[in-house]
Every structure is written in C-alpha cells, then in structure tokens.
Scaffold this motif. Structure first.
Motif, short mmCIF file in Angstrom:
data_model
loop_
_atom_site.label_atom_id
_atom_site.label_comp_id
_atom_site.label_asym_id
_atom_site.label_seq_id
_atom_site.Cartn_x
_atom_site.Cartn_y
_atom_site.Cartn_z
N LEU A 46 22.29 69.99 88.30
CA LEU A 46 21.80 69.95 86.92
C LEU A 46 21.68 71.36 86.35
N ASP A 47 21.13 72.29 87.13
CA ASP A 47 21.02 73.67 86.67
C ASP A 47 22.40 74.30 86.47
N LEU A 48 23.31 74.00 87.38
CA LEU A 48 24.68 74.53 87.26
C LEU A 48 25.34 74.01 85.99
N ALA A 49 25.19 72.71 85.73
CA ALA A 49 25.78 72.12 84.52
C ALA A 49 25.16 72.72 83.26
N ILE A 53 27.31 74.62 80.42
CA ILE A 53 27.34 74.16 79.03
C ILE A 53 26.76 75.22 78.10
N GLY A 54 25.60 75.77 78.50
CA GLY A 54 24.97 76.80 77.67
C GLY A 54 25.86 78.01 77.49
N ASN A 55 26.52 78.44 78.57
CA ASN A 55 27.39 79.60 78.49
C ASN A 55 28.62 79.32 77.65
N ALA A 56 29.14 78.09 77.73
CA ALA A 56 30.32 77.71 76.93
C ALA A 56 30.00 77.77 75.43
N ILE A 57 28.75 77.47 75.07
CA ILE A 57 28.35 77.53 73.66
C ILE A 57 27.99 78.95 73.26
N TYR A 58 27.38 79.69 74.16
CA TYR A 58 26.95 81.06 73.90
C TYR A 58 28.13 82.01 73.72
N MET A 59 29.18 81.84 74.54
CA MET A 59 30.26 82.81 74.58
C MET A 59 31.00 82.99 73.26
N GLY A 192 14.61 78.11 86.96
CA GLY A 192 15.93 77.51 87.08
C GLY A 192 16.94 78.14 86.14
N ALA A 193 17.73 77.28 85.47
CA ALA A 193 18.78 77.76 84.57
C ALA A 193 18.22 78.60 83.43
N VAL A 194 17.04 78.27 82.96
CA VAL A 194 16.41 79.04 81.89
C VAL A 194 16.13 80.47 82.37
#
Length: 451
Positions: A46-49, A53-59, A192-194
């Motif tokens: 879940l953290d990896l996903a 996803i967050g990085n795909a939107i951020y980039m 985690g991911a945050v």
C-alpha cells in the motif's frame, strides 16, 4: 563544411568535461526515486503504491517548473559569451522572482490533487496516503526550485561539479530521513509513504541551502553581484526567462505525460504487462539521463557561441554534441540488445514478466538512438533560445503521432505492450528528425538566424 579532427576532439573534450558532472548529477537524482521506491516497498504494498501514484502526479508539476527554469542556462551562457557580466547578475536576481511565481501556484496545486486521483479511479484506500504524500512533498517545492534554478545558472556558466556533490549529499540525507520518518525511528512517529514526502522536502531544503551558499561564496561569481539588493521584479529579464522557459517546460511535461499515459494504459492490459513495462521504462529512463545531462552542456556551448556572435561555432558545437549523444545511445542500445536477461534479473525473477520485459527492452534499444538525437538537438535549439517551435514539434510528435499510434496498435488492434511501445518509437523518431532539421536550418549561414 569539414572541420579538422583536432578541433572536433577538442570540442568533444570540452563538452564532456562540462557534461560529465551533469550526467552524474542526473543519475544520482534518479537514485533518490529509487531509494524512495525500495524503502516504501519494504514497508507495504500500500505504501509503495501510494508513493508510485503520488510521484506520478507530482512529477509533471515539478518537471514543468524545473524545465522552465532551465531557460537561465542559455540566457547566461549567451551573456557570458558576449562578456556582459552585469546582465548575468541581473538575470540571476530576476530568476528568484520567477521561482516565486512558479512555486506559489504549484504549491497549492499539489495540495489539491486528490480529485485527480478520484477521477483516475485510483483504488480508494491509496488516495488518502498518496494525498498525504503530495501535501508533504509540496513543502519542498520552493527549495527544490531554488536549488534547480541556481544549479542551472551555474551550469550555464560551465560550473557543473558542485551540483554533483550536492546531489550526492542529498542522496545520503534522503536515505537517513526516509529511515527515520518512514519507519518511525529516533522517537518520530511511523509516517510510511507520507514520511517519504517529508524526507524529500528536507532533502530539497538541504540542496537549496548548500547551492545558494556555494554560489554566494564562489569567487568567480563575485563579479556578477548576484545577491545585490534589487528593487523588485524587472520584467525585461523575467519576460526573457518566461519566453524561453515556459515552452521548454511545456515540452518536457508533454514527454513526461506521454510516458505516464502509456504506463496507465499498461495497467489496463494486465498486472504482468504493467510490471514488465515498469522495468523496461525504468531502464530506458536511466539510460536517458546520460544524453539529457549532455544536452544541458550542449545548450551552454551553443549559447556561449551565440554570445560570441558566431553562428558557425554554434552549429559546430551543437552538431558535435548531437553526434556524441547519438554515439552514447548506440552503445546503450547494444547493451540492451546483448544483455536483456541480466538487466531484468536485477528487478525480477518472474519468468512471465521477464519474457515480456525482454521484448520491451529490445524495443527500448530501437528508440535509444532516436532518443539521443532528439534530446541532443533539443538542447542545441535551447542554446539558440529557440523553444517555441520545438514545443510544437514535441506536441505533434508525442500526442498527434506517438500516442495515437500506440493506442490504436496496443489497445484497439490488440497488440498490447508491443503496440504501445511502437507508438513511443514513432513519437521519439519524428521528434529526432524534426529537431535536427530545425537546428540545421537555423544555423546554416545562408538561411540561419541573424545574430
């Protein structure tokens, strides 16, 4: 016109001397994303996903802003060639105003992209974590742009090694910050991911402080009076940066979005297809950092020649750079052709994913040379401050030709991953041909630009 071999060797040596540290910086920067991915994967799927996803939107947001700031490279390199040192300092001071103009709307945009994830039908349990990641990483956007802008300024003056050292320090800090914040060490809560987002923000702040400190204390930069007090925005200089930079930002974003769109379409085919694509595209992206780093050096060399009012030198230096980019990518293509199984074994031992990834690596090998030619020529055109027409070329190449061809072959006609990648090959090849044609046309003595 034929040039003496020694002259070609000398220019190649100069270009690689300037470009090698930039290439190293780009590869080290890739390591930041790699460590984020690996460390998030060790927490949970879940953290990896959420990071993915967050990085795909951020980039796309970050790439647009940073690519816009690359305009400072040809601007100051042309002033350097013309020995207009006062203009270099003024451009640098106005760069900070442009950074502020970009970072404020981008900051608020990043903090309100949860609706995009809902619209994209992202799995509901991923959205709050990915949104938390975006909100965390948004705090690092302003320092990231400060670092990027001052770095591109420095590279425009042929000072390229400091960025490599700062990036190396950033990578070390990123690993430590991830460990503490993601896993909840040293008394910190487990985020985690945050936590990855906050770690990225901390790293960006470090990079900004380190590079500004270097720029303020580097003796050869003293004559530019970069940190002299300024009354406020001067639109003559900001306008020039926007005119060159925004089309460059749009061009880079279009390329990033093309690959992101193909990745999303892979996800509609199968899990195995998406995994194979992710491996192949990660390898191709890593290889791309080499000619991309060199393209920034090409921009500097071409821009410096224009500042010297020598279109002939600009043409010579541009084409030397383009040929070197193509040569490097020919070598990487051979690596992908000869050792695909070994490369893929670094990522996975799944036989089905490996089989699909091998085929995609063969296709990646096909577009290596096109990728080198297009990014090299794009860098040469940027040195001429010619970015608007290349922006249109990229739109046509990637979104009028590349994406539709890939969609029709891969989705409509059922050729799957191979069909989608044929679209990528077509788009990059068209861009390579058109960018080189334009640089050739603009630098011909009889039809070229009048400087």
């Amino acid at each position: 016109m034929k040039y003496p071999k020694q002259e070609i060797k000398d220019e190649s040596r100069k270009l690689l001397t300037i470009g090698s540290p930039i290439i190293a910086t780009q590869l080290i920067s890739m390591g930041l994303n790699f460590t984020d991915t690996v460390m998030a994967g060790n927490l949970s799927a879940l953290d990896l996903a959420a990071v993915a996803i967050g990085n795909a939107i951020y980039m796309p947001v970050a790439v647009f802003c940073m690519a816009t700031l690359i305009a400072i490279n040809p601007v100051v390199s042309q002033f350097l060639g013309a020995r207009k040192f006062d203009e270099i300092g003024k451009s640098a001071r106005q760069l900070f105003w442009l950074i502020l103009m970009l970072s404020i709307p981008a900051f608020f945009l990043l903090r309100n992209l949860d609706l995009v994830m809902i619209w994209m039908n992202v799995t509901p349990e991923i959205i709050p974590i990915a949104d938390g990641y975006l909100k965390a990483v948004s705090w690092g956007l302003l320092p990231l742009l400060v670092y990027a802008g001052v770095r591109y300024f420095s590279e425009g003056l042929s000072v390229t090694r400091p960025a490599m050292f700062v990036a190396s320090g950033a990578l070390i800090i990123n690993i430590g910050a991830n460990y503490v914040l993601m896993y909840g060490k040293l008394g910190f809560p487990q985020l985690g991911a945050v936590g990855t987002g906050y770690a990225t923000a901390i790293v960006s702040l470090f990079a900004a402080i380190a590079f500004v400190a270097f720029t303020a204390t580097f003796k050869p930069f003293k004559r530019f009076n970069i940190f002299e007090r300024t009354k406020g925005p001067e639109w003559k200089y900001i306008g020039e940066l926007i005119k060159v930079g925004v089309p460059n930002g749009v061009s880079s974003s279009m390329e990033v979005l093309l690959f992101a769109a193909v990745s999303l379409l892979m996800g509609t085919l199968s899990v195995k297809a998406a995994a194979a694509h992710q491996i192949a595209i990660n390898v191709a992206a890593t290889m791309f950092m080499i000619p991309f780093g060199l393209s920034l050096a090409i921009s500097q060399r071409v821009g410096f020649s224009i500042g010297q009012v020598s279109l002939e030198k600009a043409r010579f230096r541009g084409f030397v750079g383009i040929v070197i980019c193509a040569g490097i990518m020919t070598f990487t293509a051979l690596l992908l052709f000869l050792f695909p199984e070994f490369i893929i074994s670094i990522y996975t031992d799944d036989p089905e994913v490996t089989g699909m990834a091998v085929l995609l690596l063969f296709m990646a090998a096909v577009f290596q040379i096109s990728d080198g030619l297009q990014v090299g020529a794009f860098g040469a055109l940027r040195g001429l401050k010619d970015t608007r027409v290349p922006m249109v070329v990229n739109f046509i190449s990637y979104w009028i030709i590349g994406f539709p061809v890939g969609y029709v072959l891969g989705i409509n006609l059922g050729y799957g991953p191979e069909g989608l990648w044929i679209g990528l090959i077509c788009g990059l090849t068209v861009a390579a041909v058109l960018h080189n044609y334009r640089f050739n046309k603009l630098t011909k003595p009889e039809t070229g630009l009048d400087y």
